[in-house]
Design a protein around this motif. Structure first.
Motif, short mmCIF file in Angstrom:
data_model
loop_
_atom_site.label_atom_id
_atom_site.label_comp_id
_atom_site.label_asym_id
_atom_site.label_seq_id
_atom_site.Cartn_x
_atom_site.Cartn_y
_atom_site.Cartn_z
N UNK A 296 5.49 64.04 -43.81
CA UNK A 296 6.19 64.40 -42.57
C UNK A 296 5.35 63.95 -41.38
N UNK A 297 6.03 63.45 -40.37
CA UNK A 297 5.33 63.05 -39.13
C UNK A 297 5.06 64.28 -38.31
N UNK A 298 3.91 64.24 -37.63
CA UNK A 298 3.48 65.36 -36.82
C UNK A 298 2.73 64.83 -35.60
N UNK A 299 2.56 65.67 -34.63
CA UNK A 299 1.78 65.34 -33.44
C UNK A 299 0.48 66.13 -33.50
N UNK A 300 -0.63 65.41 -33.60
CA UNK A 300 -1.95 66.04 -33.60
C UNK A 300 -2.36 66.28 -32.15
N UNK A 301 -2.74 67.51 -31.85
CA UNK A 301 -3.18 67.84 -30.50
C UNK A 301 -4.71 67.84 -30.48
N UNK B 231 0.72 61.41 -36.09
CA UNK B 231 0.05 61.33 -37.38
C UNK B 231 1.06 61.69 -38.47
N UNK B 232 0.61 61.70 -39.70
CA UNK B 232 1.49 62.04 -40.81
C UNK B 232 0.76 63.00 -41.73
N UNK B 233 1.45 64.06 -42.12
CA UNK B 233 0.91 64.96 -43.13
C UNK B 233 1.44 64.47 -44.47
N UNK B 234 0.56 64.10 -45.39
CA UNK B 234 1.01 63.55 -46.66
C UNK B 234 1.53 64.63 -47.61
N UNK B 235 2.26 64.20 -48.62
CA UNK B 235 2.71 65.13 -49.65
C UNK B 235 1.49 65.80 -50.26
N UNK B 236 1.56 67.10 -50.46
CA UNK B 236 0.45 67.86 -51.01
C UNK B 236 -0.42 68.52 -49.96
N UNK B 237 -0.28 68.11 -48.69
CA UNK B 237 -1.06 68.73 -47.62
C UNK B 237 -0.64 70.18 -47.46
N UNK B 238 -1.57 70.99 -47.00
CA UNK B 238 -1.30 72.41 -46.75
C UNK B 238 -1.19 72.61 -45.24
N UNK B 239 -0.18 73.35 -44.82
CA UNK B 239 0.10 73.59 -43.40
C UNK B 239 0.13 75.10 -43.17
N UNK B 240 -0.77 75.59 -42.32
CA UNK B 240 -0.84 77.00 -41.97
C UNK B 240 -0.19 77.21 -40.62
N UNK C 98 -3.56 71.88 -40.30
CA UNK C 98 -3.63 71.22 -41.60
C UNK C 98 -5.01 70.60 -41.69
N UNK C 99 -5.83 71.14 -42.58
CA UNK C 99 -7.22 70.70 -42.62
C UNK C 99 -7.88 71.04 -41.31
N UNK C 100 -8.48 70.05 -40.67
CA UNK C 100 -9.17 70.26 -39.40
C UNK C 100 -8.26 70.03 -38.19
N UNK C 101 -7.03 69.58 -38.44
CA UNK C 101 -6.12 69.21 -37.35
C UNK C 101 -5.24 70.36 -36.90
N UNK C 102 -5.04 70.45 -35.59
CA UNK C 102 -3.99 71.30 -35.04
C UNK C 102 -2.82 70.37 -34.78
N UNK C 103 -1.66 70.71 -35.34
CA UNK C 103 -0.51 69.80 -35.26
C UNK C 103 0.75 70.54 -34.85
#
Length: 85
Positions: free
Chosen positions: A10-15, A23-32, A48-53
């Motif tokens: 899924x496409x996302x906007x990293x802030x 950016x893109x969150x790949x399949x399998x990524x975890x999103x809080x 997601x990981x270190x990114x705020x999206x």
């Protein structure tokens, strides 16, 4: 706490401090999810990981699955320090 696993990329906007970037969150990524209410553009905030999206709520609903996460009470999580002799 709402935690999702991305099923399809899924496409996302990293802030970032330097500005926003696509950016893109790949399949399998975890999103809080950090904000349960979408903004005026229909985007929802999380990490997601270190990114705020930011990503579109409808993308999250279509391309991710809610993970069943149970957080034990603090009394269960507290582990006394054990000394090794």
């Amino acid at each position: 706490m709402r935690l999702y696993r991305i099923k399809n990329a899924v496409r996302a906007v990293a802030t970032e401090e330097s500005g926003n970037r696509l950016t893109e969150l790949p399949a399998g990524a975890v999103f809080l999810l950090t904000n349960v209410e979408p903004d005026s553009n229909g985007m929802i905030e999380g990490t997601s990981g270190e990114l705020t999206v930011l990503l579109f709520l409808n993308d999250l609903e279509e391309r991710a699955e809610l993970m069943n996460v149970r957080v034990p009470p603090a009394t269960v999580r507290a582990v006394p320090e054990i000394s090794q002799q």
